[in-house]
Design a protein around this motif. Structure first.
Motif, PDB file in Angstrom:
ATOM      1  N   GLY A 138       0.814  -1.211   0.000  1.00  0.00           N
ATOM      2  CA  GLY A 138       0.000   0.000   0.000  1.00  0.00           C
ATOM      3  C   GLY A 138       0.845   1.256   0.000  1.00  0.00           C
ATOM      4  O   GLY A 138       0.548   2.226  -0.709  1.00  0.00           O
ATOM      5  N   ARG A 139       1.919   1.238   0.794  1.00  0.00           N
ATOM      6  CA  ARG A 139       2.828   2.394   0.833  1.00  0.00           C
ATOM      7  C   ARG A 139       3.468   2.627  -0.525  1.00  0.00           C
ATOM      8  O   ARG A 139       3.538   3.752  -1.012  1.00  0.00           O
ATOM      9  N   ASP A 140       3.934   1.544  -1.151  1.00  0.00           N
ATOM     10  CA  ASP A 140       4.579   1.682  -2.455  1.00  0.00           C
ATOM     11  C   ASP A 140       3.583   2.162  -3.512  1.00  0.00           C
ATOM     12  O   ASP A 140       3.944   2.927  -4.410  1.00  0.00           O
ATOM     13  N   ALA A 141       2.321   1.726  -3.396  1.00  0.00           N
ATOM     14  CA  ALA A 141       1.295   2.186  -4.328  1.00  0.00           C
ATOM     15  C   ALA A 141       1.074   3.685  -4.177  1.00  0.00           C
ATOM     16  O   ALA A 141       0.903   4.411  -5.166  1.00  0.00           O
ATOM     17  N   LEU A 142       1.104   4.164  -2.937  1.00  0.00           N
ATOM     18  CA  LEU A 142       0.921   5.598  -2.703  1.00  0.00           C
ATOM     19  C   LEU A 142       2.109   6.389  -3.245  1.00  0.00           C
ATOM     20  O   LEU A 142       1.939   7.436  -3.876  1.00  0.00           O
ATOM     21  N   HIS A 143       3.344   5.886  -3.010  1.00  0.00           N
ATOM     22  CA  HIS A 143       4.523   6.519  -3.592  1.00  0.00           C
ATOM     23  C   HIS A 143       4.385   6.602  -5.114  1.00  0.00           C
ATOM     24  O   HIS A 143       4.634   7.648  -5.717  1.00  0.00           O
ATOM     25  N   ALA A 144       3.998   5.477  -5.718  1.00  0.00           N
ATOM     26  CA  ALA A 144       3.894   5.433  -7.180  1.00  0.00           C
ATOM     27  C   ALA A 144       2.844   6.409  -7.693  1.00  0.00           C
ATOM     28  O   ALA A 144       3.073   7.128  -8.673  1.00  0.00           O
ATOM     29  N   PHE A 145       1.692   6.453  -7.024  1.00  0.00           N
ATOM     30  CA  PHE A 145       0.611   7.353  -7.470  1.00  0.00           C
ATOM     31  C   PHE A 145       1.057   8.812  -7.391  1.00  0.00           C
ATOM     32  O   PHE A 145       0.875   9.581  -8.347  1.00  0.00           O
ATOM     33  N   VAL A 146       1.633   9.194  -6.262  1.00  0.00           N
ATOM     34  CA  VAL A 146       2.066  10.579  -6.083  1.00  0.00           C
ATOM     35  C   VAL A 146       3.155  10.935  -7.081  1.00  0.00           C
ATOM     36  O   VAL A 146       3.117  11.994  -7.733  1.00  0.00           O
ATOM     37  N   ASN A 147       4.139  10.048  -7.229  1.00  0.00           N
ATOM     38  CA  ASN A 147       5.273  10.361  -8.099  1.00  0.00           C
ATOM     39  C   ASN A 147       4.888  10.394  -9.568  1.00  0.00           C
ATOM     40  O   ASN A 147       5.350  11.261 -10.321  1.00  0.00           O
ATOM     41  N   GLU A 148       4.062   9.457 -10.000  1.00  0.00           N
ATOM     42  CA  GLU A 148       3.676   9.442 -11.407  1.00  0.00           C
ATOM     43  C   GLU A 148       2.704  10.578 -11.733  1.00  0.00           C
ATOM     44  O   GLU A 148       2.726  11.122 -12.835  1.00  0.00           O
ATOM     45  N   THR A 149       1.873  10.949 -10.769  1.00  0.00           N
ATOM     46  CA  THR A 149       0.984  12.090 -10.981  1.00  0.00           C
ATOM     47  C   THR A 149       1.788  13.384 -11.099  1.00  0.00           C
ATOM     48  O   THR A 149       1.541  14.217 -11.986  1.00  0.00           O
ATOM     49  N   SER A 150       2.777  13.541 -10.215  1.00  0.00           N
ATOM     50  CA  SER A 150       3.611  14.747 -10.281  1.00  0.00           C
ATOM     51  C   SER A 150       4.436  14.767 -11.564  1.00  0.00           C
ATOM     52  O   SER A 150       4.657  15.833 -12.148  1.00  0.00           O
ATOM     53  N   ALA A 151       4.863  13.581 -12.027  1.00  0.00           N
ATOM     54  CA  ALA A 151       5.612  13.517 -13.290  1.00  0.00           C
ATOM     55  C   ALA A 151       4.731  13.959 -14.455  1.00  0.00           C
ATOM     56  O   ALA A 151       5.174  14.700 -15.343  1.00  0.00           O
ATOM     57  N   ALA A 152       3.470  13.512 -14.444  1.00  0.00           N
ATOM     58  CA  ALA A 152       2.546  13.904 -15.516  1.00  0.00           C
ATOM     59  C   ALA A 152       2.285  15.404 -15.495  1.00  0.00           C
ATOM     60  O   ALA A 152       2.229  16.058 -16.550  1.00  0.00           O
TER      61      ALA A 152
END
Length: 286
Positions: free
Chosen positions: A69-83
């Motif tokens: 769950g933590r890694d999913a949150l990292h991924a969501f935040v980071n990929e959203t900010s990248a977009a």
């Protein structure tokens, strides 16, 4: 099942990279919405998770350790900010006096290949510096705190460290007028590649390990030992590691219990705690 496992071992890495990247280039080149890249990324995550269960490098790394769950949150935040950062490319380009230098008349896939090579240099050097300069290491330590390696935690980084690497990799490209389409594909390619670097798949890439920075090479970098793990910094290629003298291959790759941060085995595991960790005076030796 053994035939499928063999196909995954030998075919996963090239098919994953070329298949998803090729699909991305085809969609963007056809004028489709760049939002399709987000759908492709979700499909790539699913494909990586499936391959990890068919042909795992370490079966135990497929077991949740309270980190999914933590890694999913990292991924969501980071990929959203990248977009969101990609969306600023046209605005930035308008302020660049040398913006007309980018070869936008080349085929889209050739432009992407060029962008990957240039970005690889900046990201590798930023990564290298992050193991030698304490303020950057405190940010980067979040990524090295993982105790298992699987594709999804390739997207697990402190957002500020991701910003540092993104700026280092894209600044030269933005100066010469990197087009929005190529910028979007570059971000997608980076996400695909970090999953390949961390995938818990028993990849067999043969001599490609000498030039391609996928999991069989990158696992050395996650050794808990600060000295033995201070190698293989490249994102896409091993070129810059060879110039830095930090490339290794051919030695036994880490197994369960050998990855993490030797100087701080009790590194915070929660998402918010990891965001705050770099700003607290903790001993997180590289």
């Amino acid at each position: 099942m053994s035939l499928i496992r063999t196909l995954v071992r030998y075919g996963f890495a090239p098919l994953f990279f070329l298949g998803f990247l090729g699909a991305g280039v085809a969609l963007v080149g056809a004028g489709q919405s760049k939002l399709w890249l987000a759908s492709l990324l979700v499909a790539a995550i699913a494909a990586a998770l499936l391959a990890e269960r068919i042909a795992p490098y370490e079966a135990i790394w497929n077991e949740d350790r309270g980190d999914t769950g933590r890694d999913a949150l990292h991924a969501f935040v980071n990929e959203t900010s990248a977009a969101l950062s990609v969306a600023t490319v046209p605005l930035i380009a308008g302020f660049m006096p040398a913006s007309g230098l980018w070869p936008d008349h080349w085929p889209l896939w050739v432009q992407l290949a060029l962008a990957i090579l240039v970005a690889d240099a900046g990201i590798t050097l930023a990564h290298y510096a992050s193991h030698r300069w304490a303020p950057l290491w405190r940010l980067h330590a979040v990524h090295h705190s993982v105790t298992r390696m699987y594709g999804f935690n390739g997207l697990m980084k402190h957002p500020l460290h991701q910003a540092v690497e993104t700026i280092a990799g894209t600044a030269p490209l933005l100066l010469v007028g990197l087009p929005l389409d190529v910028a979007a594909l570059l971000g997608f390619a980076a996400a695909i590649q970090v999953m390949l670097q961390h995938a818990n798949v028993e990849m067999r890439v043969g001599p490609l390990v000498q030039i391609w920075a996928v999991a069989p090479a990158h696992r050395h970098h996650h050794l808990a030992s600060a000295t033995d793990g201070d190698v293989n910094f490249g994102l896409f290629t091993t070129l810059w590691d060879r110039l830095l003298g930090t490339f290794v291959a051919g030695r036994p790759t880490p197994r369960d219990g050998q990855v993490g941060i030797a100087g701080d085995p009790a590194f915070p595991a929660g998402y918010v705690a990891q965001l705050l960790a770099p700003f607290r005076h903790r001993d997180v030796g590289a």
